[in-house]
Design an enzyme around this catalytic site. Structure first.
Site, PDB file in Angstrom:
ATOM      1  N   ASP A 212       0.828  -1.205   0.000  1.00 16.98           N
ATOM      2  CA  ASP A 212       0.000   0.000   0.000  1.00 16.98           C
ATOM      3  C   ASP A 212       0.867   1.261   0.000  1.00 16.98           C
ATOM      4  O   ASP A 212       1.924   1.292   0.640  1.00 16.98           O
ATOM      5  CB  ASP A 212      -0.868  -0.031   1.269  1.00 16.98           C
ATOM      6  CG  ASP A 212      -1.794   1.172   1.380  1.00 16.98           C
ATOM      7  OD1 ASP A 212      -2.733   1.267   0.584  1.00 16.98           O
ATOM      8  OD2 ASP A 212      -1.552   2.022   2.269  1.00 16.98           O
ATOM      9  N   HIS A 216       4.851   6.470  -1.640  1.00 12.36           N
ATOM     10  CA  HIS A 216       5.283   7.254  -0.475  1.00 12.36           C
ATOM     11  C   HIS A 216       6.454   6.627   0.249  1.00 12.36           C
ATOM     12  O   HIS A 216       6.842   7.064   1.318  1.00 12.36           O
ATOM     13  CB  HIS A 216       4.083   7.472   0.446  1.00 12.36           C
ATOM     14  CG  HIS A 216       2.922   8.060  -0.317  1.00 12.36           C
ATOM     15  ND1 HIS A 216       2.830   9.406  -0.558  1.00 12.36           N
ATOM     16  CD2 HIS A 216       1.895   7.481  -0.971  1.00 12.36           C
ATOM     17  CE1 HIS A 216       1.745   9.625  -1.311  1.00 12.36           C
ATOM     18  NE2 HIS A 216       1.164   8.485  -1.574  1.00 12.36           N
ATOM     19  N   GLU A 248       1.612  -0.369  -4.949  1.00 15.71           N
ATOM     20  CA  GLU A 248       0.586   0.590  -5.342  1.00 15.71           C
ATOM     21  C   GLU A 248       1.235   1.943  -5.603  1.00 15.71           C
ATOM     22  O   GLU A 248       1.542   2.695  -4.675  1.00 15.71           O
ATOM     23  CB  GLU A 248      -0.479   0.730  -4.245  1.00 15.71           C
ATOM     24  CG  GLU A 248      -1.653   1.584  -4.718  1.00 15.71           C
ATOM     25  CD  GLU A 248      -2.100   2.665  -3.749  1.00 15.71           C
ATOM     26  OE1 GLU A 248      -3.127   3.300  -4.019  1.00 15.71           O
ATOM     27  OE2 GLU A 248      -1.424   2.901  -2.726  1.00 15.71           O
TER      28      GLU A 248
HETATM   29  C1  AAO Z   1      -8.720   8.849   6.169  1.00 23.55           C
HETATM   30  C2  AAO Z   1      -9.541  10.101   5.920  1.00 23.55           C
HETATM   31  C3  AAO Z   1      -8.643  11.319   5.850  1.00 23.55           C
HETATM   32  C4  AAO Z   1      -7.819  11.431   7.134  1.00 23.55           C
HETATM   33  C5  AAO Z   1      -7.028  10.156   7.307  1.00 23.55           C
HETATM   34  C6  AAO Z   1      -6.208  10.147   8.581  1.00 23.55           C
HETATM   35  O1  AAO Z   1     -10.270   9.934   4.707  1.00 23.55           O
HETATM   36  O2  AAO Z   1      -9.460  12.473   5.696  1.00 23.55           O
HETATM   37  O3  AAO Z   1      -6.939  12.526   7.022  1.00 23.55           O
HETATM   38  O4  AAO Z   1      -7.936   9.041   7.329  1.00 23.55           O
HETATM   39  O5  AAO Z   1      -7.013  10.236   9.708  1.00 23.55           O
HETATM   40  C7  AAO Z   1      -7.579   5.051   2.683  1.00 23.55           C
HETATM   41  C8  AAO Z   1      -8.606   6.099   2.309  1.00 23.55           C
HETATM   42  C9  AAO Z   1      -8.286   7.451   2.956  1.00 23.55           C
HETATM   43  C10 AAO Z   1      -8.140   7.283   4.458  1.00 23.55           C
HETATM   44  C11 AAO Z   1      -6.993   6.318   4.674  1.00 23.55           C
HETATM   45  C12 AAO Z   1      -6.696   6.068   6.139  1.00 23.55           C
HETATM   46  O6  AAO Z   1      -8.617   6.203   0.891  1.00 23.55           O
HETATM   47  O7  AAO Z   1      -9.370   8.329   2.681  1.00 23.55           O
HETATM   48  O8  AAO Z   1      -7.869   8.539   5.066  1.00 23.55           O
HETATM   49  O9  AAO Z   1      -7.365   5.042   4.086  1.00 23.55           O
HETATM   50  O10 AAO Z   1      -7.806   5.582   6.795  1.00 23.55           O
HETATM   51  C13 AAO Z   1      -2.768   8.821  -2.635  1.00 23.55           C
HETATM   52  C14 AAO Z   1      -1.715   7.751  -2.451  1.00 23.55           C
HETATM   53  C15 AAO Z   1      -2.269   6.357  -2.553  1.00 23.55           C
HETATM   54  C16 AAO Z   1      -3.516   6.167  -1.700  1.00 23.55           C
HETATM   55  C17 AAO Z   1      -4.510   7.236  -2.102  1.00 23.55           C
HETATM   56  C18 AAO Z   1      -5.805   7.143  -1.299  1.00 23.55           C
HETATM   57  O11 AAO Z   1      -0.669   7.946  -3.368  1.00 23.55           O
HETATM   58  O12 AAO Z   1      -1.275   5.465  -2.129  1.00 23.55           O
HETATM   59  O13 AAO Z   1      -3.933   8.530  -1.886  1.00 23.55           O
HETATM   60  N1  AAO Z   1      -4.062   4.816  -1.798  1.00 23.55           N
HETATM   61  C19 AAO Z   1      -3.812   3.810  -0.735  1.00 23.55           C
HETATM   62  C20 AAO Z   1      -5.016   2.931  -0.472  1.00 23.55           C
HETATM   63  C21 AAO Z   1      -6.097   3.708   0.235  1.00 23.55           C
HETATM   64  C22 AAO Z   1      -5.603   4.159   1.612  1.00 23.55           C
HETATM   65  C23 AAO Z   1      -4.177   4.513   1.626  1.00 23.55           C
HETATM   66  C24 AAO Z   1      -3.341   4.360   0.534  1.00 23.55           C
HETATM   67  C25 AAO Z   1      -3.596   4.886   2.914  1.00 23.55           C
HETATM   68  O14 AAO Z   1      -5.451   2.330  -1.644  1.00 23.55           O
HETATM   69  O15 AAO Z   1      -7.277   2.955   0.396  1.00 23.55           O
HETATM   70  O16 AAO Z   1      -6.349   5.326   2.029  1.00 23.55           O
HETATM   71  O17 AAO Z   1      -3.271   3.661   3.558  1.00 23.55           O
HETATM   72  C26 AAO Z   1      -3.060  12.118  -6.698  1.00 23.55           C
HETATM   73  C27 AAO Z   1      -1.802  11.314  -6.528  1.00 23.55           C
HETATM   74  C28 AAO Z   1      -2.059   9.994  -5.846  1.00 23.55           C
HETATM   75  C29 AAO Z   1      -2.812  10.227  -4.556  1.00 23.55           C
HETATM   76  C30 AAO Z   1      -4.088  11.030  -4.828  1.00 23.55           C
HETATM   77  C31 AAO Z   1      -4.800  11.315  -3.530  1.00 23.55           C
HETATM   78  O18 AAO Z   1      -3.904  11.461  -7.659  1.00 23.55           O
HETATM   79  O19 AAO Z   1      -1.237  11.052  -7.774  1.00 23.55           O
HETATM   80  O20 AAO Z   1      -0.841   9.369  -5.557  1.00 23.55           O
HETATM   81  O21 AAO Z   1      -3.142   8.957  -3.990  1.00 23.55           O
HETATM   82  O22 AAO Z   1      -3.749  12.243  -5.477  1.00 23.55           O
HETATM   83  O23 AAO Z   1      -6.048  11.795  -3.808  1.00 23.55           O
HETATM   84  C32 AAO Z   1      -6.250  12.820 -10.851  1.00 23.55           C
HETATM   85  C33 AAO Z   1      -4.748  12.841 -10.965  1.00 23.55           C
HETATM   86  C34 AAO Z   1      -4.147  11.878  -9.977  1.00 23.55           C
HETATM   87  C35 AAO Z   1      -4.540  12.316  -8.618  1.00 23.55           C
HETATM   88  C36 AAO Z   1      -6.028  12.229  -8.595  1.00 23.55           C
HETATM   89  C37 AAO Z   1      -6.601  12.615  -7.279  1.00 23.55           C
HETATM   90  O24 AAO Z   1      -6.774  11.550 -11.245  1.00 23.55           O
HETATM   91  O25 AAO Z   1      -4.384  12.488 -12.270  1.00 23.55           O
HETATM   92  O26 AAO Z   1      -2.758  11.842 -10.065  1.00 23.55           O
HETATM   93  O27 AAO Z   1      -6.605  13.097  -9.565  1.00 23.55           O
HETATM   94  O28 AAO Z   1      -6.283  13.931  -6.986  1.00 23.55           O
END
Ligand code: AAO
Length: 512
Positions: A212, A216, A248
């Site tokens: 996951d 990062h 990922e």
């Molecule tokens: C939760 C709450 C948060 C709180 C946090 C801490 O929602 O508000 O701050 O707890 O209390 C999952 C959930 C999160 C959750 C987290 C922890 O999805 O909502 O937070 O559990 O409970 C990035 C990462 C990627 C990650 C993704 C969600 O790079 O690794 O964010 N995915 C994994 C898992 C996911 C999990 C985690 C990681 C954490 O699959 O389930 O989170 O363990 C850009 C970047 C990406 C980035 C996104 C974030 O993407 O490129 O790397 O992903 O931003 O939004 C277009 C762009 C694209 C961009 C995208 C979105 O498509 O082309 O590049 O828009 O902006």
């Protein structure tokens, strides 16, 4: 010289790019948020008999219990210790699952959350799935143990301590991802602790890991803990097998961090795949299926032998992270089945099928305000996956896309055509396309607004075939439509544009 050649062959066979699936099985399924006892049952009653090679399971470790909102699915991405103890079950149940699945030749891959612990603002206390104490404010996780020394607070150079810009590779690796306490993977103690957790799972018999939030983690830090991993358990896997690794990394091409930085460590999730395939099938931006002729590297995707591919995942199916509105999901069932069918028929990448639960999707200003809703549950306890035997689909709020017969039959199709080339491409210049896999299988799609009626070269031996999309081969008759391949390998196909499933797939194991 000969020894060197043998070694390099072995490296490819047993290395971290190889999923070690058994009996020529060629895909895996993500049983998102399922309980361990349900997965064990599913391996025996459904996955093994239908040729699924493995299961990606949700993070198994103890995690913070989040009550605001009420038990979201994402609490499992906030570990507080490495005890195997989550809403899916305890360590005993996890071990039973691994044993029962391995016994029928279905591998288990664990979603490993090792980049971080829980969010910095989660309140201290004993609200965790196994009762262990933790204090995020003090960076204190005694059940691991981790303390302040083990986090990147001092290393991060952003003002807020958070990732503020994805254009700064240092922030992305050294700062907090949405408030999640960022582990110092540069430290040997942290690397060894993570390796010990993963080695514990390897000793139980898992076949590999989704790492996951790999983007990062510095690729070198990742390599450092992966190098400490043991070979797979020889009770189930050949001696010398390395754990299958898929990282990922969201790389849609617009950021400085590239998937290729991670190829040395294992495979990488190819997020362009689902984004582009959704755009093509929705016919957005002037895209057409005819353009899929050079799908794969020709679309500037990563090399096939490094790619883990999927139509949707647990994030982008609910609008989280990369993908955007083009992503197809079970909510768009007709196009979704075509997309998954295309993925499974096409030789590019190693495919993962998604299996979801339903949630009360509700859009406000273009955002799903229920994107957090956790799995079907009674007072927090995850509900069993019940199966409705007449059509073998699921009840209790579980979608079970992997049991939709079109998807299940395409999983089998992929196994039947394994190792065959991409052959006999045909298109009408628009959204009617077809292709074969050597002399083993052939598939035809009609995503145009008019009927398809064409005589096509299938490459298959002469005979009568059962279309595995509209039906199944049962003994020696077909419950769907039949296709007649002549001695010249040609067959006539007609597909109405209003058909429930406007595609046809035939393969040599479904020959009557
Ligand atoms: C939760 C709450 C948060 C709180 C946090 C801490 O929602 O508000 O701050 O707890 O209390 C999952 C959930 C999160 C959750 C987290 C922890 O999805 O909502 O937070 O559990 O409970 C990035 C990462 C990627 C990650 C993704 C969600 O790079 O690794 O964010 N995915 C994994 C898992 C996911 C999990 C985690 C990681 C954490 O699959 O389930 O989170 O363990 C850009 C970047 C990406 C980035 C996104 C974030 O993407 O490129 O790397 O992903 O931003 O939004 C277009 C762009 C694209 C961009 C995208 C979105 O498509 O082309 O590049 O828009 O902006």
């Amino acid at each position: 010289m000969r020894l060197l050649m043998l070694l390099s062959v072995l490296e490819v066979c047993w290395a971290q790019y190889n999923p070690h699936t058994r009996y020529g099985q060629t895909s895996i399924v993500h049983l998102f948020e399922w309980r361990w006892d349900d997965i064990a049952l599913e391996c025996e009653r459904y996955l093994a008999p239908n040729g699924f090679g493995g299961v990606q399971v949700s993070p198994p470790t103890e995690n913070a219990v989040i009550n605001n909102p009420q038990r979201p699915w994402w609490e499992r991405y906030q570990p507080i210790s490495y005890k195997i103890c989550s809403r899916s079950g305890n360590e005993h149940e996890f071990r039973e699952m691994v044993k029962r699945c391995n016994s029928v030749g279905v591998n288990i891959y664990v979603d490993a959350v090792v980049n971080h612990m829980c969010g910095k603002d989660v309140s201290a206390g004993i609200s965790s799935t196994c009762g262990s104490y933790y204090n995020p404010g003090l960076r204190d996780f005694p059940a691991v143990p981790y303390s302040g020394w083990d986090f990147n607070d001092g290393k991060c150079k952003s003002r807020s301590g958070e990732i503020e810009s994805y254009n700064d590779i240092y922030q992305v690796r050294d700062c907090r991802l949405s408030g999640l306490l960022d582990l110092a993977l540069g430290k040997d103690y942290v690397r060894s602790t993570i390796a010990a957790y993963l080695n514990h799972l390897i000793s139980i018999g898992v076949a590999g890991f989704r790492i996951d939030a790999s983007k990062h983690i510095w690729p070198g830090d990742m390599k450092a803990f992966l190098d400490k991993l043991n070979n797979l358990n020889t009770h189930w896997f050949p001696e010398g097998s390395r754990p299958f690794i898929y990282q990922e990394v969201i790389d849609l091409g617009h950021e400085p961090i590239k998937s290729s930085e991670y190829f040395g460590n294992g495979r990488v999730t190819e997020f362009k795949y689902g984004t582009k395939l959704g755009t093509v099938l929705r016919k957005w931006n002037g895209e057409k299926m005819a353009y899929l002729k050079n799908w794969g590297e020709g679309w500037s995707f990563m090399p096939s032998d490094r790619a883990l591919v999927f139509v949707d995942n647990h994030n982008n199916q609910r609008g989280h992270a990369a993908g955007g509105p083009s992503i197809l999901t079970f909510w768009d069932a007709r196009l979704y089945k075509m997309a998954v069918g295309f993925m499974l028929a096409h030789p590019y990448g190693f495919p993962r099928v998604m299996s979801s639960f339903k949630w009360p999707r509700y859009f406000e200003n273009g955002k799903d305000i229920n994107d957090w809703v956790g799995p079907p549950n009674d007072n927090g306890v995850i509900k069993r996956v019940t199966t409705i035997n007449t059509d073998s689909t699921c009840g209790n709020g579980w979608v079970c896309e992997h049991r939709w017969h079109q998807i299940r039959n395409m999983v089998i199709f992929r196994n039947v055509v394994n190792g065959q080339g991409f052959t006999n491409w045909w298109d009408n210049g628009s959204n009617q396309v077809a292709f074969g896999r050597g002399n083993r299988g052939f598939i035809v799609f009609n995503n145009d607004d008019w009927a398809l009626s064409s005589n096509l070269q299938t490459g298959l031996p002469a005979g009568t075939y059962c279309d595995v999309i509209s039906g199944d081969k049962n003994d020696d008759h077909c419950t769907g439509s039949e296709i007649y391949v002549g001695s010249d390998g040609r067959a006539h196909f007609s597909i109405s544009n209003t058909a429930e499933d406007p595609f046809i797939a035939i393969h040599v194991d479904a020959k009557l």
